[in-house]
Design a protein around this motif. Structure first.
Motif, mmCIF file in Angstrom:
data_model
loop_
_atom_site.group_PDB
_atom_site.id
_atom_site.type_symbol
_atom_site.label_atom_id
_atom_site.label_comp_id
_atom_site.label_asym_id
_atom_site.label_seq_id
_atom_site.Cartn_x
_atom_site.Cartn_y
_atom_site.Cartn_z
ATOM 1 N N ILE A 219 0.833 -1.205 0.000
ATOM 2 C CA ILE A 219 0.000 0.000 0.000
ATOM 3 C C ILE A 219 0.864 1.251 0.000
ATOM 4 C CG2 ILE A 219 -1.804 1.249 1.247
ATOM 5 C CD1 ILE A 219 -2.556 -1.460 -0.167
ATOM 6 N N TYR A 220 1.984 1.224 0.687
ATOM 7 C CA TYR A 220 2.914 2.361 0.665
ATOM 8 C C TYR A 220 3.425 2.595 -0.755
ATOM 9 C CZ TYR A 220 7.139 5.124 1.456
ATOM 10 O OH TYR A 220 8.112 6.097 1.400
ATOM 11 N N PHE A 221 3.865 1.533 -1.414
ATOM 12 C CA PHE A 221 4.359 1.676 -2.779
ATOM 13 C C PHE A 221 3.250 2.131 -3.731
ATOM 14 C CE2 PHE A 221 8.193 -1.418 -2.319
ATOM 15 C CZ PHE A 221 8.942 -0.376 -1.786
ATOM 16 N N TRP A 295 11.318 7.311 9.233
ATOM 17 C CA TRP A 295 11.001 8.359 10.208
ATOM 18 C C TRP A 295 11.823 9.625 9.953
ATOM 19 C CZ3 TRP A 295 10.445 4.006 14.162
ATOM 20 C CH2 TRP A 295 9.106 3.869 14.554
ATOM 21 N N ALA A 296 13.096 9.453 9.623
ATOM 22 C CA ALA A 296 13.967 10.613 9.370
ATOM 23 C C ALA A 296 13.536 11.371 8.120
ATOM 24 C CB ALA A 296 15.417 10.151 9.233
ATOM 25 N N ALA A 297 13.086 10.638 7.091
ATOM 26 C CA ALA A 297 12.680 11.283 5.839
ATOM 27 C C ALA A 297 11.423 12.125 6.026
ATOM 28 C CB ALA A 297 12.455 10.231 4.760
ATOM 29 N N GLY A 298 10.487 11.646 6.824
ATOM 30 C CA GLY A 298 9.278 12.405 7.093
ATOM 31 C C GLY A 298 8.213 12.305 6.014
ATOM 32 N N ALA A 299 8.624 12.194 4.755
ATOM 33 C CA ALA A 299 7.680 12.106 3.634
ATOM 34 C C ALA A 299 8.305 11.242 2.551
ATOM 35 C CB ALA A 299 7.362 13.501 3.091
ATOM 36 N N PRO A 300 7.473 10.617 1.699
ATOM 37 C CA PRO A 300 8.028 9.793 0.618
ATOM 38 C C PRO A 300 8.974 10.589 -0.279
ATOM 39 C CG PRO A 300 5.662 9.431 0.834
ATOM 40 C CD PRO A 300 5.991 10.586 1.711
ATOM 41 N N ALA A 301 10.032 9.923 -0.697
ATOM 42 C CA ALA A 301 11.012 10.538 -1.594
ATOM 43 C C ALA A 301 11.626 9.439 -2.448
ATOM 44 C CB ALA A 301 12.098 11.261 -0.790
ATOM 45 N N ASP A 302 12.160 9.832 -3.608
ATOM 46 C CA ASP A 302 12.736 8.831 -4.517
ATOM 47 C C ASP A 302 13.860 8.051 -3.845
ATOM 48 O OD1 ASP A 302 10.970 9.609 -6.452
ATOM 49 O OD2 ASP A 302 12.396 10.857 -7.554
ATOM 50 N N TYR A 365 0.260 -0.191 10.101
ATOM 51 C CA TYR A 365 0.292 0.766 8.993
ATOM 52 C C TYR A 365 -0.725 1.878 9.215
ATOM 53 C CZ TYR A 365 0.653 2.651 4.297
ATOM 54 O OH TYR A 365 0.861 3.491 3.224
ATOM 55 N N GLN A 366 -1.885 1.533 9.749
ATOM 56 C CA GLN A 366 -2.904 2.562 9.988
ATOM 57 C C GLN A 366 -2.488 3.484 11.122
ATOM 58 O OE1 GLN A 366 -6.567 1.441 8.667
ATOM 59 N NE2 GLN A 366 -7.807 2.473 10.195
ATOM 60 N N LEU A 367 -1.766 2.961 12.118
ATOM 61 C CA LEU A 367 -1.377 3.780 13.265
ATOM 62 C C LEU A 367 -0.097 4.580 13.027
ATOM 63 C CD1 LEU A 367 -2.044 1.307 16.229
ATOM 64 C CD2 LEU A 367 -3.435 3.273 15.529
ATOM 65 N N GLY A 368 0.877 3.983 12.343
ATOM 66 C CA GLY A 368 2.165 4.662 12.225
ATOM 67 C C GLY A 368 2.829 4.527 10.875
ATOM 68 N N GLY A 369 2.083 4.083 9.854
ATOM 69 C CA GLY A 369 2.661 3.977 8.518
ATOM 70 C C GLY A 369 3.672 2.850 8.416
ATOM 71 N N VAL A 370 4.410 2.841 7.323
ATOM 72 C CA VAL A 370 5.341 1.755 7.054
ATOM 73 C C VAL A 370 6.492 1.748 8.059
ATOM 74 C CG1 VAL A 370 6.853 2.978 5.427
ATOM 75 C CG2 VAL A 370 6.443 0.521 5.145
ATOM 76 N N ALA A 371 6.804 2.901 8.644
ATOM 77 C CA ALA A 371 7.881 2.951 9.635
ATOM 78 C C ALA A 371 7.547 2.083 10.844
ATOM 79 C CB ALA A 371 8.126 4.396 10.074
#
Length: 394
Positions: A219-221, A295-302, A365-371
């Motif tokens: 789902i993240y991808f 967590w460090a990235a904060g948002a999706p990036a390439d 995933y619903q609570l804290g995302g893929v991290a």
């Protein structure tokens, strides 16, 4: 295994595009995993009582029936009705897959050559090829969904699997146990401490994989790769299916290579028992590092997507060595008289781990995302290493 992998991708991606939440998607696979727990607990006794060929035939036949039933899904049904129906069909598919898998794995103990390293080589070959084929199934499922649609894909797989069942019936080798009528169900529960600790290690090891594999990463991808258009969805399906396929094929290839990597022909069993803990410890850091990167990235990036793909492939390679060691050790710890019982119990633990991981995958995933998915995986692998540390050479 090909249709099992394809069906998983078909269901996951099809219902995600219909708007199902991560937790609802996880529910679709819950009964599949519960069925695996119950099936593996009972399958060892069933095989001991009625013979290995009967469980293999039953598994293949039931998978054909499950695929035909899934083709009856009506888009006009409510979400609740759709979820309940797919859960039931997935449950039947889970029973089918585990009946076939337990039968195949138990037969290796009885048919493998007795030379040192021979059992490990054959276990690794069977397990590795099984997972490579399942990886191709992920790609097949995503590709069929994009090109043919849901119902034609399911019906096509049912037809192919029916032909495979016919071929297996016609070509089944002789010499497998035909069963004994005095087999008692209570014999399923082992009194061997090694079998029990190895099963405990298996629960959390496979939970650590499925906590990110089932819902989180796909789902993240999808969110990263799809722009929401029909063409974007098709491209995302192919890319996600390709990643899941490559990951699983790599996993299967490394499993097949594990006996050479671990020098199983020359090392005593005590070394391989210690290696089970060492390789679990080596695996622990991989998902924790990936979680920290997210967590460090904060948002999706390439760069983050590339790092996740590379890191999860590393996870798959080390995970495969752990899994291959476990699959060898369960057959080493058991005896010919108890093989179907102990293998069934061990794969019951395997299914319990997948169930735990599936439930946690949607929830984390619903609570804290893929991290959070990845961090939970790191904790679970650490628990597997602790359980493996309790194993003792015979």
């Amino acid at each position: 295994m090909l249709t099992d992998g394809a069906l998983r991708m078909l269901v996951l991606l099809h219902f995600h595009t219909l708007g199902f939440s991560p937790v609802q998607l996880a529910y679709l696979f819950v009964l599949y995993e519960i069925a695996g727990v119950v099936t593996n607990l009972c399958a060892g006794w069933i095989a001991a009582r009625f013979g290995l060929t009967s469980t293999l035939y039953a598994g293949l036949g039931l998978q054909v029936a499950a695929l035909l039933a899934l083709a009856q899904l009506d888009p006009a049904w409510s979400i609740t009705a759709s979820v309940v129906f797919v859960m039931a069909v997935q449950g039947a598919s889970g029973v089918a897959k585990d009946l076939a898998k337990m039968s195949s794995k138990s037969a290796v103990k009885l048919l493998a050559p007795s030379a040192q390293g021979g059992l490990f080589r054959w276990v690794a070959l069977l397990t590795g090829s099984k997972n490579a084929v399942k990886g191709l199934g992920f790609l097949l499922g995503a590709g069929l969904l994009a090109l043919a649609g849901f119902v034609p894909s399911v019906l096509g797989m049912a037809a192919v699997l029916a032909l495979i069942l016919l071929a297996v019936v016609l070509r089944m080798p002789t010499g497998l146990p035909v069963g004994r009528k005095d087999a008692k169900f209570r014999e399923v529960f082992s009194k061997n401490a090694n079998v029990n600790w190895l099963s405990a290690a298996r629960v959390v090891l496979f939970g650590a994989r499925d906590v990110w594999f089932v819902v989180g990463i796909p789902i993240y991808f999808y969110a990263v790769l799809s722009d929401g258009s029909e063409a974007g969805n098709r491209a995302a399906f192919f890319l996600i299916g390709s990643f899941m396929a490559v990951w699983t094929i790599l996993y299967g290839a490394v499993q097949g290579w594990a006996p050479r990597l671990l020098r199983a022909d020359t090392r005593p069993e005590a070394d391989l028992v210690r290696a089970a803990r060492g390789w679990a410890l080596a695996l622990t850091g991989v998902p924790l590092v990936l979680a920290a990167l997210v967590w460090a990235a904060g948002a999706p990036a390439d760069w983050l997507t590339v790092a996740l793909v590379a890191g999860l492939l590393v996870f798959g390679a080390i995970f495969a060595i752990n899994s291959s060691l476990h699959s060898y050790l369960i057959l080493s710890f058991t005896t010919g008289a108890r093989v179907t019982m102990d293998v069934g119990f061990y794969y019951m633990a395997n299914a319990a781990g997948r169930l735990l991981g599936t439930l946690l995958s949607g929830l984390t995933y619903q609570l804290g995302g893929v991290a959070l998915c990845l961090a939970t995986a790191g904790v679970m692998v650490g628990l597997s290493a602790l359980a493996a540390g309790k194993l003792r050479a015979g």
